[in-house]
Scaffold this active site. Structure first.
Site, PDB file in Angstrom:
ATOM      1  N   LYS A  90       1.341  -1.479   0.349  1.00 32.49           N
ATOM      2  CA  LYS A  90       0.169   0.010   0.191  1.00 32.49           C
ATOM      3  C   LYS A  90       0.754   1.470   0.569  1.00 32.49           C
ATOM      4  O   LYS A  90       0.620   2.304  -0.367  1.00 32.49           O
ATOM      5  CB  LYS A  90      -1.046  -0.086   1.012  1.00 32.49           C
ATOM      6  CG  LYS A  90      -1.603  -1.110   1.508  1.00 32.49           C
ATOM      7  CD  LYS A  90      -3.202  -0.691   1.815  1.00 32.49           C
ATOM      8  CE  LYS A  90      -4.104  -1.819   0.974  1.00 32.49           C
ATOM      9  NZ  LYS A  90      -4.376  -2.442   1.347  1.00 32.49           N
ATOM     10  N   GLU A 112      -9.568   7.476   3.119  1.00 27.95           N
ATOM     11  CA  GLU A 112     -10.251   6.311   3.362  1.00 27.95           C
ATOM     12  C   GLU A 112      -9.921   5.323   3.961  1.00 27.95           C
ATOM     13  O   GLU A 112      -8.744   4.828   3.291  1.00 27.95           O
ATOM     14  CB  GLU A 112     -11.672   5.922   2.262  1.00 27.95           C
ATOM     15  CG  GLU A 112     -11.086   4.630   1.543  1.00 27.95           C
ATOM     16  CD  GLU A 112     -10.377   4.400   0.801  1.00 27.95           C
ATOM     17  OE1 GLU A 112      -9.738   5.891   0.093  1.00 27.95           O
ATOM     18  OE2 GLU A 112      -9.663   3.739   0.053  1.00 27.95           O
ATOM     19  N   SER A 380       1.967  -9.766  -1.100  1.00 30.98           N
ATOM     20  CA  SER A 380       1.445  -8.292  -0.948  1.00 30.98           C
ATOM     21  C   SER A 380       1.699  -7.994   0.767  1.00 30.98           C
ATOM     22  O   SER A 380       2.307  -6.215   0.605  1.00 30.98           O
ATOM     23  CB  SER A 380      -0.092  -7.683  -1.240  1.00 30.98           C
ATOM     24  OG  SER A 380      -0.720  -8.738   0.046  1.00 30.98           O
TER      25      SER A 380
HETATM   26  C1  LIG Z   1      -4.877  -3.717   1.242  1.00 34.04           C
HETATM   27  C2  LIG Z   1      -4.414  -5.021   1.146  1.00 34.04           C
HETATM   28  C3  LIG Z   1      -4.700  -6.282   0.228  1.00 34.04           C
HETATM   29  C4  LIG Z   1      -6.013  -5.607  -0.784  1.00 34.04           C
HETATM   30  O1  LIG Z   1      -6.229  -4.576  -2.066  1.00 34.04           O
HETATM   31  P1  LIG Z   1      -5.501  -5.176  -3.170  1.00 34.04           P
HETATM   32  O2  LIG Z   1      -5.241  -3.445  -3.642  1.00 34.04           O
HETATM   33  O3  LIG Z   1      -6.854  -5.986  -3.864  1.00 34.04           O
HETATM   34  O4  LIG Z   1      -3.953  -5.159  -3.540  1.00 34.04           O
HETATM   35  C5  LIG Z   1      -3.659  -6.832  -0.624  1.00 34.04           C
HETATM   36  N1  LIG Z   1      -2.658  -7.453   0.435  1.00 34.04           N
HETATM   37  C6  LIG Z   1      -2.334  -6.688   1.594  1.00 34.04           C
HETATM   38  C7  LIG Z   1      -1.555  -7.240   2.236  1.00 34.04           C
HETATM   39  C8  LIG Z   1      -2.904  -5.476   1.545  1.00 34.04           C
HETATM   40  O5  LIG Z   1      -3.060  -4.639   2.339  1.00 34.04           O
END
Ligand SMILES: *Cc1c(COP(=O)(O)O)cnc(C)c1O
Length: 409
Positions: A90, A112, A380
């Site tokens: 993020k 948000e 992610s």
């Molecule tokens: C917020 C989040 C997501 C989901 O958001 P995307 O916009 O689909 O990437 C995925 N993995 C993590 C670790 C997050 O914090």
């Protein structure tokens, strides 16, 4: 990067700008300012410097040797995006857009947040760049995500509880859009995923594409050809950034994983791209597949991971799912917890619950492939943020004991 960049409003049938008249000038101006910044070497210079010294880029690519041995199929790689500052991808979008806002002369940023991960990344970026920050958060989420509220406030952000609707993420987005219509002359709205009215989906993709670019370089250096890439899909920012450099190529396979939750029933998951539960609709300023009831009201969703329970899906992903370039599938809460345990045990790496959905699909796909084929999972985020959920799910009695002793201390 010197040629003029084109900013599409639509991806096939999806996307657009379904906002009131008052916001049109703000979006037009954002397009112009972004186009100017993107062809300006000093903007990229600044972004590179801060990515290196503050975000911690490039993030490593791990060859998951033990997991590969254990599964006996494809060679498994993990893009360690969870090692980025504030614990997830993020930050790429947050710091990119915050730099853009600063260049535009904006004094304030609003955002948000659902679980608080995007709010945290935005609060950090604003603290770093000296920009005032307000984060809208559903009051239900404020109550259940106290650690992130605490961290955002430490970084100087004002967290505003939203009391409308179901008092969760979708209501926080509406509140932020509403405020922005009145404050845009001095305020930037930093949306947290590849969604919302154009140009936001495109902005998020451009700032997240670094994940896919690094992965391509790192796999090249490792002498590997990629057979498949797997990423989890909430709003769609980590997946679209990871996939972006490969979208116009015939290979590799691109696999998006949605939250299968407790199973297929209505309200039990956040599966929008398969299974036929979603429909084309307009909310949050754009058109995509939303989980809606018969009256067109956005449904509540469920996922064990707070980041995958958004009821819509980014417009470019929706289009690429429809064209078949991205394969969509889902992983249930239970499969996700199994994958979390598997990679913790085999690699000493604790995935975020969101990312563990991608891990769960890798556990199924890898054994069907041969040892000379390579797959890459986008981790992610890292899992420390989820301890309150995972400990309760996996070791409830001892976790409750711990919480009780904390209360008494
Ligand atoms: C917020 C989040 C997501 C989901 O958001 P995307 O916009 O689909 O990437 C995925 N993995 C993590 C670790 C997050 O914090």
């Amino acid at each position: 990067m010197s040629e003029e960049i084109i900013m599409p409003d639509f991806f096939g049938d999806f996307g657009g700008r379904y906002v009131g008249e008052t916001l049109r000038p703000a979006l037009d101006n954002l397009v112009r300012e972004f186009q100017a910044a993107w062809v300006d070497p000093t903007f990229h210079e600044e972004l590179r410097r801060i990515n290196k010294t503050w975000v911690g880029r490039p993030t490593p690519l791990l060859y998951a040797e033990n997991s590969t041995e254990a599964l006996g199929g494809a060679r498994i790689y993990i893009k360690m995006e969870g090692l980025a500052h504030t614990g997830a991808h993020k930050i790429n979008n947050a710091i990119g857009q915050a730099l853009l806002a600063k260049r535009m002369g904006k004094r304030r940023i609003i955002a948000e947040t659902g679980a608080g991960q995007h709010g945290l990344a935005t609060a950090a970026a604003c603290a770093k760049l000296g920009i005032e920050c307000r984060v809208y958060m559903g009051s239900v989420d404020v109550a259940r995500q106290r650690p992130n509220v605490f961290a955002m406030e430490m970084m100087g952000a004002e967290v505003v509880p939203v009391e409308s609707g179901a008092r969760t993420l979708k209501d926080a987005i509406n509140a932020a859009l509403r405020e922005w219509a009145a404050t845009f002359p001095d305020t930037h709205y930093l949306i947290g995923s590849a969604l919302g009215p154009a140009p936001f989906p495109e902005l998020a993709r451009r700032f997240q594409e670094i994940v896919g670019q690094e992965t391509r370089e790192q796999m090249n250096e490792a002498g590997e050809e990629i057979h498949a890439m797997i990423a989890c899909v909430g709003g769609g920012s980590n997946s679209i950034g990871f996939f972006a450099p490969f979208i116009d190529l015939p290979k590799p396979r691109l696999i998006g994983v949605e939250a299968g939750g407790r199973g297929p029933g209505p309200g039990e998951n956040a599966v929008r791209m398969t299974g036929g539960a979603s429909r084309l609709g307009i909310a949050h300023g754009y058109k995509t597949r939303f989980l809606m009831d018969d009256d067109g009201q956005i449904r509540e969703t469920h996922s064990i991971s707070a980041g995958l329970d958004y009821p819509g899906v980014g417009p470019q992903l929706a289009a690429l799912g429809e064209s078949g370039r991205i394969e969509f599938t889902s992983a249930t809460d239970e499969e996700t917890l199994e994958a979390l345990k598997f990679f913790a045990r085999n690699e000493g790496v604790m995935f975020a619950l969101e990312s563990a959905h991608a891990g769960a699909v890798a556990l199924k796909v890898a054994p069907t492939l041969k040892r000379d084929q390579a797959i890459v999972i986008n981790m992610s985020g890292r899992g420390d943020k989820d301890l309150f959920i995972t400990a309760k799910a996996l070791d409830r009695a001892r976790w409750v004991d711990f919480l009780q002793s904390e209360v008494q201390s």
